[in-house]
Design a protein around this motif. Structure first.
Motif, short mmCIF file in Angstrom:
data_model
loop_
_atom_site.label_atom_id
_atom_site.label_comp_id
_atom_site.label_asym_id
_atom_site.label_seq_id
_atom_site.Cartn_x
_atom_site.Cartn_y
_atom_site.Cartn_z
N CYS A 66 0.86 -1.18 0.00
CA CYS A 66 0.00 0.00 0.00
C CYS A 66 0.89 1.23 0.00
CB CYS A 66 -0.92 -0.01 1.22
SG CYS A 66 -2.07 1.39 1.26
N CYS A 68 0.37 3.93 1.61
CA CYS A 68 0.24 4.74 2.83
C CYS A 68 1.48 4.61 3.72
CB CYS A 68 -1.02 4.37 3.61
SG CYS A 68 -0.90 2.83 4.55
N CYS A 78 -2.29 -2.79 6.27
CA CYS A 78 -2.87 -1.56 6.83
C CYS A 78 -4.38 -1.64 6.68
CB CYS A 78 -2.32 -0.35 6.08
SG CYS A 78 -2.68 -0.44 4.31
N HIS A 80 -6.26 -0.04 4.74
CA HIS A 80 -6.65 -0.03 3.32
C HIS A 80 -6.57 -1.45 2.73
CE1 HIS A 80 -4.51 3.80 4.36
NE2 HIS A 80 -5.76 4.20 4.19
ZN LIG Z 1 -2.56 1.62 3.46
#
Ligand SMILES: [Zn+2]
Length: 257
Positions: A66, A68, A78, A80
């Motif tokens: 990801c 992020c 995470c 997400h």
């Molecule tokens: Zn993420």
């Protein structure tokens, strides 16, 4: 379950060997509130998507990676990635069980609908918490109800609000019963993770801790409290007792005189 097009055995975060990762406290935190994330541009060939959070930030997410900062720092799934895995039906978390139906009337300082008076200070013990809620597409703070009851040693309850509003000598004339909690063990969430049909499934339940309290009754001349006895029950049984005055067939305050 319609997820057979994904071969999860090759995905390090989503196969049988990953169960221990998902059970870590820091990981379980990331598995809640997934419904606040919007998934767009879902690609069912490479299993990627763009995920938009509540603040309109966008992240490019796959089942292994990801964009992020949380993933970049920790190199672990995470929120997400959990949202994407849920969408693809290879991860099934617990639904957020908090309700807007409160077990106590919280509209006044002293609730009057229970056998014992509940004050605002008792709300956290009753798992009544101020939390963000979605209402008409807006996020507002509102009291919500959970079931993780956790009372603490020393808490005292009276069967009339006058115990709190009158001088003690006057109050004694109005009080019938009071209770003081003397010992508690915490109630805890128990989480189990299983790998079934290509999907990691989280199952949560509550293990209620033991609670011991002393019961007192004001004497006939209304001048002092007399000790009746000490009782032990589970934290959730104590909630029922506060509400009804009934703990079991041996202790029913509605029948005692
Ligand atoms: Zn993420």
């Amino acid at each position: 379950m319609d997820n057979s097009y994904i071969n999860t055995s090759n995905l390090k975060f989503w196969n049988l060997d990953s169960l221990l990762i998902h059970g870590r406290l820091s990981q379980m935190d990331k598995q809640s509130h997934l419904s606040s994330l919007k998934i767009i541009n879902l690609n069912k060939t490479d299993f990627s998507a763009d995920i938009i959070d509540e603040d309109e930030n966008s992240y490019h997410t796959t089942l292994e990676h990801c964009s992020c900062s949380n993933f970049i720092n920790e190199q672990l799934p995470c929120n997400h990635m959990y949202a994407l895995a849920s969408k693809l039906k290879i991860f099934k978390g617990q639904k957020e069980r908090r309700s807007k139906n409160l077990i106590v009337d919280c509209s006044s300082k002293y609730s009057k609908d229970w056998f014992f008076v509940i004050q605002q200070a008792n709300y956290p013990a009753l798992d009544i918490l101020l939390m963000p809620r979605k209402e008409n597409n807006k996020t507002v703070m509102a009291l919500t109800q959970g079931k993780l009851y956790n009372f603490h040693d020393g808490s005292i309850f009276y069967d009339t609000e006058k115990a709190y509003t009158l001088p003690w000598k006057e109050a004694l004339k109005e009080i019938n019963y009071s209770i003081q909690i003397t010992e508690t063990k915490p109630s805890v969430n128990i989480n189990n993770f299983k790998y079934v049909d290509n999907c990691i499934i989280r199952h949560s339940s509550i293990n209620y801790g033991d609670l011991t309290f002393k019961l007192y009754k004001v004497n006939a001349s209304k001048t002092a409290e007399e000790y009746i006895g000490s009782y032990t029950c589970k934290q959730n049984e104590f909630v029922k007792f506060l509400k009804t005055g009934i703990l079991n067939k041996n202790l029913d305050l509605n029948k005692r005189h």
